[in-house]
Design an enzyme around this catalytic site. Structure first.
Site, PDB file in Angstrom:
ATOM      1  N   GLU A   1     -18.754  12.524  18.327  1.00 48.41           N
ATOM      2  CA  GLU A   1     -17.346  12.146  18.259  1.00 48.41           C
ATOM      3  C   GLU A   1     -16.609  12.404  19.562  1.00 48.41           C
ATOM      4  O   GLU A   1     -15.591  11.768  19.839  1.00 48.41           O
ATOM      5  CB  GLU A   1     -16.657  12.898  17.107  1.00 48.41           C
ATOM      6  CG  GLU A   1     -16.150  14.317  17.448  1.00 48.41           C
ATOM      7  CD  GLU A   1     -17.255  15.295  17.814  1.00 48.41           C
ATOM      8  OE1 GLU A   1     -18.424  15.015  17.496  1.00 48.41           O
ATOM      9  OE2 GLU A   1     -16.954  16.329  18.448  1.00 48.41           O
TER      10      GLU A   1
ATOM     11  N   ASP B   1     -15.310  20.650  14.651  1.00 50.63           N
ATOM     12  CA  ASP B   1     -16.310  19.580  14.593  1.00 50.63           C
ATOM     13  C   ASP B   1     -17.339  19.890  13.518  1.00 50.63           C
ATOM     14  O   ASP B   1     -18.293  20.629  13.749  1.00 50.63           O
ATOM     15  CB  ASP B   1     -16.985  19.437  15.965  1.00 50.63           C
ATOM     16  CG  ASP B   1     -18.052  18.332  15.960  1.00 50.63           C
ATOM     17  OD1 ASP B   1     -18.085  17.542  14.987  1.00 50.63           O
ATOM     18  OD2 ASP B   1     -18.832  18.267  16.928  1.00 50.63           O
TER      19      ASP B   1
ATOM     20  N   LYS C   1     -23.077  18.495  10.103  1.00 48.00           N
ATOM     21  CA  LYS C   1     -23.918  19.482  10.777  1.00 48.00           C
ATOM     22  C   LYS C   1     -24.518  20.446   9.762  1.00 48.00           C
ATOM     23  O   LYS C   1     -23.937  20.660   8.696  1.00 48.00           O
ATOM     24  CB  LYS C   1     -23.073  20.297  11.763  1.00 48.00           C
ATOM     25  CG  LYS C   1     -22.646  19.560  13.017  1.00 48.00           C
ATOM     26  CD  LYS C   1     -21.841  20.462  13.927  1.00 48.00           C
ATOM     27  CE  LYS C   1     -21.384  19.743  15.187  1.00 48.00           C
ATOM     28  NZ  LYS C   1     -22.469  19.310  16.071  1.00 48.00           N
TER      29      LYS C   1
ATOM     30  N   ASP D   1     -14.867  23.702  19.780  1.00 54.01           N
ATOM     31  CA  ASP D   1     -15.076  22.353  20.312  1.00 54.01           C
ATOM     32  C   ASP D   1     -13.821  21.788  20.994  1.00 54.01           C
ATOM     33  O   ASP D   1     -13.796  20.640  21.402  1.00 54.01           O
ATOM     34  CB  ASP D   1     -15.554  21.424  19.186  1.00 54.01           C
ATOM     35  CG  ASP D   1     -16.480  20.326  19.692  1.00 54.01           C
ATOM     36  OD1 ASP D   1     -17.014  20.466  20.804  1.00 54.01           O
ATOM     37  OD2 ASP D   1     -16.658  19.329  18.969  1.00 54.01           O
TER      38      ASP D   1
ATOM     39  N   LYS E   1     -11.588  17.561  26.134  1.00 54.30           N
ATOM     40  CA  LYS E   1     -11.928  17.286  24.735  1.00 54.30           C
ATOM     41  C   LYS E   1     -11.263  18.328  23.831  1.00 54.30           C
ATOM     42  O   LYS E   1     -11.489  19.527  23.973  1.00 54.30           O
ATOM     43  CB  LYS E   1     -13.447  17.316  24.542  1.00 54.30           C
ATOM     44  CG  LYS E   1     -13.900  17.215  23.078  1.00 54.30           C
ATOM     45  CD  LYS E   1     -15.432  17.207  22.934  1.00 54.30           C
ATOM     46  CE  LYS E   1     -15.861  17.289  21.464  1.00 54.30           C
ATOM     47  NZ  LYS E   1     -17.327  17.353  21.296  1.00 54.30           N
TER      48      LYS E   1
ATOM     49  N   ASP F   1     -21.301  12.475  14.441  1.00 54.39           N
ATOM     50  CA  ASP F   1     -21.239  13.757  15.144  1.00 54.39           C
ATOM     51  C   ASP F   1     -21.146  13.570  16.665  1.00 54.39           C
ATOM     52  O   ASP F   1     -20.899  14.526  17.395  1.00 54.39           O
ATOM     53  CB  ASP F   1     -22.467  14.606  14.769  1.00 54.39           C
ATOM     54  CG  ASP F   1     -22.286  16.072  15.095  1.00 54.39           C
ATOM     55  OD1 ASP F   1     -21.144  16.463  15.429  1.00 54.39           O
ATOM     56  OD2 ASP F   1     -23.279  16.818  15.016  1.00 54.39           O
TER      57      ASP F   1
ATOM     58  N   ARG G   1     -17.323  11.737  22.676  1.00 53.57           N
ATOM     59  CA  ARG G   1     -17.252  10.553  23.544  1.00 53.57           C
ATOM     60  C   ARG G   1     -16.326   9.495  22.975  1.00 53.57           C
ATOM     61  O   ARG G   1     -15.729   8.725  23.704  1.00 53.57           O
ATOM     62  CB  ARG G   1     -18.670  10.017  23.796  1.00 53.57           C
ATOM     63  CG  ARG G   1     -19.388   9.597  22.544  1.00 53.57           C
ATOM     64  CD  ARG G   1     -20.905   9.484  22.722  1.00 53.57           C
ATOM     65  NE  ARG G   1     -21.561  10.791  22.653  1.00 53.57           N
ATOM     66  CZ  ARG G   1     -22.876  10.962  22.818  1.00 53.57           C
ATOM     67  NH1 ARG G   1     -23.666   9.932  23.089  1.00 53.57           N
ATOM     68  NH2 ARG G   1     -23.392  12.164  22.741  1.00 53.57           N
TER      69      ARG G   1
HETATM   70  N1  BES Z   1     -19.516  19.412  19.858  1.00 55.97           N
HETATM   71  C1  BES Z   1     -20.839  18.917  19.776  1.00 55.97           C
HETATM   72  C2  BES Z   1     -21.716  19.412  20.893  1.00 55.97           C
HETATM   73  C3  BES Z   1     -22.197  20.829  20.808  1.00 55.97           C
HETATM   74  C4  BES Z   1     -23.196  21.160  19.931  1.00 55.97           C
HETATM   75  C5  BES Z   1     -21.685  21.796  21.629  1.00 55.97           C
HETATM   76  C6  BES Z   1     -23.657  22.464  19.886  1.00 55.97           C
HETATM   77  C7  BES Z   1     -22.149  23.087  21.594  1.00 55.97           C
HETATM   78  C8  BES Z   1     -23.129  23.424  20.712  1.00 55.97           C
HETATM   79  C9  BES Z   1     -20.835  17.398  19.818  1.00 55.97           C
HETATM   80  O1  BES Z   1     -19.747  16.785  19.238  1.00 55.97           O
HETATM   81  C10 BES Z   1     -22.044  16.937  19.099  1.00 55.97           C
HETATM   82  O2  BES Z   1     -22.123  17.155  17.920  1.00 55.97           O
HETATM   83  N2  BES Z   1     -22.974  16.309  19.811  1.00 55.97           N
HETATM   84  C11 BES Z   1     -24.174  15.840  19.233  1.00 55.97           C
HETATM   85  C12 BES Z   1     -24.463  14.491  19.810  1.00 55.97           C
HETATM   86  C13 BES Z   1     -25.629  13.790  19.157  1.00 55.97           C
HETATM   87  C14 BES Z   1     -25.262  13.411  17.735  1.00 55.97           C
HETATM   88  C15 BES Z   1     -25.971  12.586  19.961  1.00 55.97           C
HETATM   89  C16 BES Z   1     -25.280  16.837  19.580  1.00 55.97           C
HETATM   90  O3  BES Z   1     -25.318  17.323  20.710  1.00 55.97           O
HETATM   91  O4  BES Z   1     -26.078  17.138  18.706  1.00 55.97           O
HETATM   92 ZN    ZN Z   2     -18.018  17.873  19.151  1.00 53.95          ZN
HETATM   93 MN    MN Z   3     -20.059  16.476  17.137  1.00 50.44          MN
END
Ligand code: BES
Ligand code: ZN
Ligand code: MN
Length: 496
Positions: free
Chosen positions: A352, A273, A280, A291, A268, A350, A354
C-alpha cells in the site's frame, strides 16, 4: 538539558562529574593525564591496580577525587587508539550520558570532544556529543499511568574543547546538534505513539502545531474530498478500508528566497498497516504502527529546519492513511487510476505504501521542486537486504544520490545504494492495467522503487527505504528517529 562550551583543565572544573577517556591498554587521554597529575596519580593508580584497562565500553565512577574541584570523575574506556572510529565516539558519548544520568550528578563536564577522531573535526565532535547525549537520555512512555521519575536527572553539560579548537565553530555545532536532536526526538515520539492515538488526523494536527510554533512554517491539509478532486484514486483506494479519514499534509519551511526552488520531502504516513485484505500474520503486527515513520521523519526534519531557520525552502508532503480490511476495502485484482492517469492493478493490498506515495509524488510536480526525496518504510525485503544498519537508497539522479550517501556517512545515519536499472521494470507488468503494484519475490526493494520511478519522471528524485532503520524491535522496541540526521545533514550541506 543545557549545553555549553568551555576550555580549561579538567581538575579545575566545579561540576558534578568530569568525563575522561582512557585508551586500551591503560593509556590516558591528554585530558585524563592532566587530571592524573593534579590528583597525584589517582588515575594511574586505578589503572595499575587493574580496576579498568581502557577496553571499549568500560566505565568507572570515582567520588570526591582529592586535588580536583569536581564531585565525581567518570573514566570511559575508549578501546584501542588505532580502532577509535566516529561510530565509537558516538557510542562513547551515549554510554557516558547513561552512566551519569544514573549517578546523581546534575551537571557534567565532558572532555570527550578533545579526543582525536579520524577524519572528523571539532564541529562534528561537539555536534555528535550533543546529539548522542540527547538521544541516550530520550525517554518515551507518556502512556504509562505511573511515570518512572528519574530522581536526579542530568541538567547541564559542559563540552570541553582544547585551546586550538575554534570556539565559533563549536557554538554552531551546539546549535545544530540541539536542533537536530529536537527533530530526531519528535520523529521518535510520533513513531512510538500507538495507532489509536497517532491517526492521519493526529499527524495533521502535529503539522499544524509546527506551523503555529514557527514563523517560517505554513501548513495545508487536504481531506479526502480534495484528494478525489485531484484524481488521487490510488491513495484513496488504500483509505477505503479504514474509518479514519485520510489526509494529505503539506508543510512548508520558507527560509530561502521566494524564487528558490524547494527541496521536497515526501514521507509515507501509514499510521497502521494491517496489510488490508492481503492481511499480515499477527506476530509482531503491533510494529506496523511504525509504518508512519517516513512521515515522522519529514515532520522532524522540518522542525530542525525551522529551529535553525535554515536559508532554504523545504516542503514536506505526507500522504497519511490507515491500511485495514473492511467490506469497502480494495480487493486483490482491483484496478485503480492514479493522479498521473496511469492505471494500477492491486495484486496485493499490503503493497500500500507505493499506492499512496505515487499520488503524493505526482502532487509534488506543482512545487517545481529542486529535488524530491521520499522516505518510506516500504519493503520487508529491505530489512532482509540491509538489516538495521543502512537505509536503502535508489534514485534517478546520480548527484542527488551521492549527496545523500555523503550526508549519511557524515552524520552516521547511513544509507546504501541499490540499482534502479530498467532490467527490473518488467517485473511490474500486468495483463490488465498499466502496471501491477507488486513485482514478485525477487528484488522487492528495487521493484518497489521501480514502481515509484514511473511517477517521478519530471524531476530529480531519490527514494529512502527505511523499513530496517526506522525502529527497533525486541527489548529495545521503539522509534530511532532515523533518517532525520541524514536529511538534516543533506539540507545543511545545501545551505553551506
Ligand atoms: N510496511 C510494509 C513494509 C515493512 C514490512 C516494513 C516489515 C518493515 C517491516 C509494507 O507496506 C509492506 O507490507 N510491504 C510488503 C510488500 C509486498 C506485498 C510486495 C512486504 O514487504 O512484504
Ligand atoms: Zn506499509
Ligand atoms: Mn503493507
Amino acid at each position: 538539558m543545557q549545553f555549553s562550551i568551555k576550555s580549561g583543565n579538567p581538575d579545575k572544573q566545579k561540576t558534578g562529574c568530569v568525563i575522561l577517556g582512557v585508551f586500551e591498554s591503560k593509556k590516558l587521554s591528554p585530558a585524563a593525564s592532566l587530571f592524573d597529575e593534579a590528583t597525584d596519580g589517582l588515575l594511574s593508580d586505578i589503572l595499575r591496580r587493574g580496576d579498568m584497562n581502557g577496553e571499549f565500553g568500560q566505565t568507572l565512577i570515582m567520588h570526591s577525587p582529592a586535588g580536583a574541584a569536581c564531585e565525581r570523575v567518570l573514566l570511559a574506556g575508549c578501546g584501542k587508539e588505532s580502532e577509535f572510529s566516529p561510530k565509537r565516539y558516538c557510542e562513547l558519548n551515549a554510554r557516558a550520558a547513561c552512566v551519569i544520568n544514573e549517578s546523581g550528578a546534575r551537571d557534567a563536564a565532558s572532555y570527550l570532544p578533545e579526543l582525536e577522531v579520524k577524519d572528523r573535526d571539532s564541529y562534528w565532535k561537539v555536534r555528535q556529543s550533543v546529539e548522542c547525549t540527547l538521544h541516550a537520555l530520550y525517554r518515551t512512555g507518556k502512556q504509562k499511568s505511573r511515570q518512572k521519575k528519574e530522581s536526579r536527572p542530568l541538567k547541564k553539560m559542559i563540552l570541553a574543547l582544547s585551546d586550538t579548537d575554534s570556539p565559533k565553530e563549536a557554538e554552531t555545532a551546539l546549535k545544530d546538534g540541539q536542533a537536530i536532536a529536537k527533530g530526531v526526538s519528535l520523529a521518535r515520539e510520533l513513531g512510538n505513539l500507538p495507532a489509536n492515538i497517532c491517526t492521519p488526523g493526529y499527524l495533521a494536527k502535529e503539522a499544524r502545531a509546527l506551523g503555529r510554533k514557527y514563523k517560517s512554517v505554513s501548513v495545508t491539509v487536504h481531506d479526502e474530498a480534495a484528494m478525489k478532486k485531484m484524481g488521487m484514486g490510488s491513495l484513496l483506494s488504500v483509505a477505503r478500508g479504514s474509518r479514519e479519514p485520510a489526509k494529505l499534509i503539506s508543510i512548508k519551511h520558507s527560509g530561502g528566497k521566494k524564487s528558490d526552488k524547494p527541496v521536497v520531502l515526501v514521507g509515507k504516513g501509514v499510521t497502521f498497516d494491517s496489510g488490508g485484505i492481503s492481511i499480515k500474520p499477527s506476530a509482531a503486527m503491533d510494529e506496523m504502527k511504525f509504518d508512519m515513520c517516513g512521515a515522522a521523519s519529514v515532520l522532524g526534519t522540518l522542525k530542525t529546519c525551522a529551529e535553525l531557520d535554515l536559508p532554504i525552502n523545504v516542503t514536506g508532503v505526507i500522504p497519511a492513511t490507515e491500511n485495514l480490511p473492511d467490506g469497502n476495502a480494495s480487493k486483490p485484482g482491483d484496478i485503480v487510476t492514479s493522479m498521473s492517469g496511469q492505471t494500477i492493478e492491486i495484486l496485493n493490498t499490503d503493497a500500500e505504501g507505493r499506492l499512496i506515495l505515487c499520488d503524493a509524488l505526482t502532487y509534488c510536480e506543482r512545487f517545481k521542486p529542486k529535488v524530491v526525496v521520499d522516505i518510506a518504510t516500504l519493503t520487508g525485503a529491505c530489512v532482509i537486504a540491509l538489516g538495521g544498519n543502512a537505509a536503502g537508497l535508489l534514485g534517478n539522479d546520480d548527484e542527488l544520490v551521492k549527496d545523500l550517501l555523503e550526508a549519511g556517512q557524515y552524520s552516521g545515519d547511513r544509507a546504501w545504494q541499490l540499482p534502479l536499472w530498467d532490467d527490473y521494470q518488467s517485473q511490474l507488468d500486468s495483463n490488465f492495467a498499466d502496471m501491477a503494484n507488486i513485482g514478485g519475490r525477487e528484488a522487492g526493494t528495487i521493484t518497489a522503487a521501480c514502481f515509484l520511478s514511473r511517477f517521478t519522471k519530471d524531476y530529480k528524485w531519490a527514494h529512502l527505504d527505511i523499513a530496517g532503520v526506522a525502529w527497533k524491535g525486541g527489548k529495545e522496541k521503539g522509534g530511532t528517529g532515523r533518517p532525520v540526521s541524514l536529511l538534516s545533514q543533506y539540507l545543511l550541506d545545501q545551505c553551506r
